[in-house]
Design an enzyme around this catalytic site. Sequence first.
Site, PDB file in Angstrom:
ATOM      1  N   LYS A  77      35.397  36.263  46.110  1.00 53.90           N
ATOM      2  CA  LYS A  77      35.795  34.866  46.274  1.00 53.90           C
ATOM      3  C   LYS A  77      35.961  34.654  47.766  1.00 53.90           C
ATOM      4  O   LYS A  77      36.545  35.510  48.452  1.00 53.90           O
ATOM      5  CB  LYS A  77      37.117  34.631  45.557  1.00 53.90           C
ATOM      6  CG  LYS A  77      37.669  33.216  45.637  1.00 53.90           C
ATOM      7  CD  LYS A  77      39.078  33.203  45.007  1.00 53.90           C
ATOM      8  CE  LYS A  77      39.656  31.805  44.914  1.00 53.90           C
ATOM      9  NZ  LYS A  77      41.128  31.888  44.656  1.00 53.90           N
ATOM     10  N   ASP A 106      46.954  38.722  40.376  1.00 55.79           N
ATOM     11  CA  ASP A 106      45.517  38.730  40.104  1.00 55.79           C
ATOM     12  C   ASP A 106      45.266  39.363  38.731  1.00 55.79           C
ATOM     13  O   ASP A 106      45.957  40.295  38.343  1.00 55.79           O
ATOM     14  CB  ASP A 106      44.768  39.525  41.181  1.00 55.79           C
ATOM     15  CG  ASP A 106      44.793  38.823  42.543  1.00 55.79           C
ATOM     16  OD1 ASP A 106      45.153  37.629  42.614  1.00 55.79           O
ATOM     17  OD2 ASP A 106      44.437  39.485  43.541  1.00 55.79           O
ATOM     18  N   HIS A 120      50.953  33.742  42.070  1.00 53.84           N
ATOM     19  CA  HIS A 120      50.225  34.295  40.919  1.00 53.84           C
ATOM     20  C   HIS A 120      50.071  35.799  41.092  1.00 53.84           C
ATOM     21  O   HIS A 120      50.257  36.319  42.184  1.00 53.84           O
ATOM     22  CB  HIS A 120      48.818  33.671  40.815  1.00 53.84           C
ATOM     23  CG  HIS A 120      47.931  34.069  41.956  1.00 53.84           C
ATOM     24  ND1 HIS A 120      48.059  33.534  43.223  1.00 53.84           N
ATOM     25  CD2 HIS A 120      46.934  34.989  42.054  1.00 53.84           C
ATOM     26  CE1 HIS A 120      47.179  34.087  44.031  1.00 53.84           C
ATOM     27  NE2 HIS A 120      46.485  34.984  43.364  1.00 53.84           N
ATOM     28  N   HIS A 130      51.902  36.949  44.560  1.00 52.08           N
ATOM     29  CA  HIS A 130      51.580  36.536  45.930  1.00 52.08           C
ATOM     30  C   HIS A 130      51.142  35.073  45.966  1.00 52.08           C
ATOM     31  O   HIS A 130      50.855  34.477  44.928  1.00 52.08           O
ATOM     32  CB  HIS A 130      50.506  37.455  46.535  1.00 52.08           C
ATOM     33  CG  HIS A 130      49.226  37.519  45.738  1.00 52.08           C
ATOM     34  ND1 HIS A 130      49.107  38.223  44.559  1.00 52.08           N
ATOM     35  CD2 HIS A 130      48.010  36.955  45.934  1.00 52.08           C
ATOM     36  CE1 HIS A 130      47.890  38.107  44.080  1.00 52.08           C
ATOM     37  NE2 HIS A 130      47.194  37.322  44.893  1.00 52.08           N
TER      38      HIS A 130
HETATM   39  C1  OGA Z   1      43.476  34.721  45.610  1.00 52.85           C
HETATM   40  C2  OGA Z   1      44.440  35.081  46.679  1.00 52.85           C
HETATM   41  C3  OGA Z   1      44.946  35.443  48.989  1.00 52.85           C
HETATM   42  C4  OGA Z   1      44.489  35.052  50.357  1.00 52.85           C
HETATM   43  O1  OGA Z   1      42.499  34.031  45.934  1.00 52.85           O
HETATM   44  O2  OGA Z   1      43.691  35.159  44.461  1.00 52.85           O
HETATM   45  O3  OGA Z   1      45.485  35.546  46.331  1.00 52.85           O
HETATM   46  O4  OGA Z   1      44.915  35.717  51.316  1.00 52.85           O
HETATM   47  N1  OGA Z   1      44.109  34.914  47.968  1.00 52.85           N
HETATM   48  O5  OGA Z   1      43.734  34.099  50.506  1.00 52.85           O
HETATM   49 NI    NI Z   2      45.354  36.437  44.379  1.00 50.32          NI
END
Ligand code: OGA
Ligand code: NI
Length: 340
Positions: free
Chosen positions: A207, A228, A226, A282
């Site tokens: 992502k 993961d 959330h 986080h």
């Molecule tokens: C996520 C996330 C953290 C970030 O996309 O699940 O926790 O540092 N990203 O962008």
């Molecule tokens: Ni995340």
Amino acid sequence: MGDSKEEVKRIQDVASVANATDTIPADFIRPEDERPGLTTYKGDLPQVPVIDFSIKDDEKLVAQIYDVSCKWGFFQIVNHEIPNDVISKLKEVGITFFELPQEEKEVYAKPPGAKSVEGYGTKLQKEVNGIKGWVDHLFHILSPPSAVNYKFWPDNPPSYREANEEYTKYLHKVEERLLSYLSKGIGLEENELRTAVGGDDLVYLLKINYYPPCPRPDLALGVPAHTDMSAVTILVPNDVQGLQVFHEGNWIDAQYIPNALVIHIGDQLEILSNGKYKAVLHRTTVNKEKTRLSWPVFMEPPEDMEVGPHPKLVTDENPAKYKTKKYCDYVYCKFNKIPQ
Ligand code: OGA
Ligand code: NI
């Protein structure tokens, strides 16, 4: 008018209006108990743990990683042997994609109603409290090769594919080492944990998060709190501070360390370890002047794989604390907020 295709508002567009007027729309304003301006820990920083992957003592690495995975579910790895220029190129091509004109990015938009999360997008359904996150994203699978769909890999910049394939190659070595240490930590053979999450069929879902500047970073969040769903997540950010982890009742900034790999223990490892390892809670904050980006790779079991507490860890004295279910069913419940 008369066009059946609904226009989706991207946060990049929302941000350009917001930054010109110095206000943010009401549906991005968090309730007080979520506002980073009010809830970020401001005392002496307990530094998030850092693991040096170059130490030659495997026993020591196993013990250190076990300890931080139980206590934090979160750590950063330095000296991981992914060359800095491989990480720089991954970031460079991702940034170039997000800086393309909007219509060029829309070519990669997640098709409406598609089952897979792959594609360019903005979270469409609001959260339970009706508030939106200040972030756009691009999802695509990096591995295994049989699961890759190049339709969702940008053609522009032309080096996008090579940069991502190169990163994936190095990431495999880190993932294998990491899962072997995590496996030994809970008393399994070195390959048993990896096998339990799919072995060579483990899915690497990339992502890219794109967090535009926000005039009120004290009121908004990028990604709300959330854990993961993955087994484990390996992330690299750009140099803009933003990731926070919840530890012992406080939201703590994870300090940015150039070229470090950020590791999140995900739900599937918490389940497999029967609660020994903690999936880390986080969230991300946004910045007033700067664009933040991050590249998490969610390492997930194949969708039909059943995941539950590892049979070797379940005894009469230590019964299973979690259900065993197919990964796709776990994902369905989590997305739809149905109890697991
Ligand atoms: C996520 C996330 C953290 C970030 O996309 O699940 O926790 O540092 N990203 O962008
Ligand atoms: Ni995340």
